[in-house]
Design an enzyme around this catalytic site. Sequence first.
Site: not given
Length: 488
Positions: A253-257
Amino acid sequence: MSDDVRVRFAPSPTGRLHIGGARTALFNWAYARRRGGRFVLRVEDTDRQRSTPEFEQAILDGLSWLGIDWDEGPIVGGDRGPYRQSERREAHLATAGKLAEAGWLYRCFCSPERLASLREEQIARKETAAYDGRCRELTAEECDGRVNAGEAPVLRFRVPAGETRFSDLIRGDVAFQNREVDDWVTVRADGSPTYNFVVVCDDAHMAITHVIRGEEHLTNTPKQVLLYRALELEVPEFAHLPLILGQDKKKLSKRTGDTALDDYKDKGFPPEAVLNFLSLQGWALDGETEVFSIDQLASHFDVVDVSKGGSIFDAEKLLWLAGQYLRDEDLDHLVERAGPFLVRAGYLAESELADRAEFVRAAVATVQERSRTYAEVAEQLAYLFVPDDAVEYSEKGEKNARKQGNDALSAYLPWLTDRLAQRASADELRDATKAWVAERGDKMPALFAPLRCALTGAPGGPDLFEVIALLGPERTLARVGAGLERLG
RNA sequence: GGCCCCAUGGAGUAACUGGUCAACUCGUCAGGUUCUCAACCUGGAGACUGGGGGUUCGAAUCCCCCUGGGGUCACCA
């Protein structure tokens, strides 16, 4: 029959193309190509609030960028359209009518509030959250009465008792108890059909033989299988691909990259590398070959070979692959792809790409073997586009220079001025310079470290005599002069 | 929490339907090469195949249990 394989990729245009979606598309595409089948693209734009034509276009562009084409779908058409779900409403409702008639659907008047509290209670009791069937046995008269009184019902699917099993090409047999599958909503109170319902309608209409999709859809499958049976349609083969995970081992998801394909395009990754990398997430060509083309993928791919476990996205390996492709590119091709990144970075005007073509080409050539992305090509050429008295000295570059002192460089300046005036070639200059350094009894770095810092500011980089050739005599001497002052 | 899926070195994978030292790639470490960085070359470390039981002459491959991780539980798709 193996020769009428039909697969599809069905993105919803509510956002940019996700890296996982891109792989799903790729594996569907590859399977179709391998089996001599058809790859269908269907746009699931039924969420009108969130769907936009821009996102749809972006998704199509993303697929094209990777080199994935489709046999039926938007733009190319096909005889089992329309391929935009919003345009298939009538067909969906007709199917719903047919199902209702056969008794598979029933009207439900339960309020969202009741459903919400029901869910809460069930979860509190540690049970599966599912509709309790309160409206299941309402008579037609009761229903009509409530409708006339102004209530708007949803249409629920009457899930039969028993269990539903299906065979997944990747996972083998999978079974769900029907009591765990709730009487889900097929048509909303406002008359719009829901996802699980339209997917089956459309896949059936488009004669999809193999549903290859992400593992997050595994729990939707029993609902869909039940629907195929109720509709007396042949159930397709299913294959649920393992998820692509972030460093945290959770669904990327956006959080991880960077999760959008566009991000990689913007960062200057060769599309061939991205495609190659995506292929390697859950699949291997032969266990040995890491770098391969889309054609090789198409001729070797089979869904049954896809691994079951989720894979963690490794940006380092993607970069390595990118470098493999970039270094292998024909120089003109590389210049064409990297050029826009020079413009974007503000180093050159668009027109200069053509006006100074020879220079750009020569410059790019010096960094090809040490770049992995087009953005890195531009980045490493940055030093060429700053004023000669404002070269940005990197910490390490300057440290290396200062360690050597200015003696060699200051002695070199007049010598170099003279040589440059004689228009020595890069090769001649290199040989002569090394001889000059040796003659002084110095080690090479005594001159080269400060010289490199003065010319480029970087601790490492291309052959310095190629750099000098790119800068030209005037700028070279100006930089050495400035360097002598700044490092002194 | 219910249900479902999964589990090979740090990461991605390989090992045909069970059969010699568990293979390849990335990354990592060391050395070589280079003015330097990268690339390239050489070499190394790193896995008792999540754990425990079985079945078998023999299991990473089959069975059971456990643990761990993930997905999913909408009138979103």
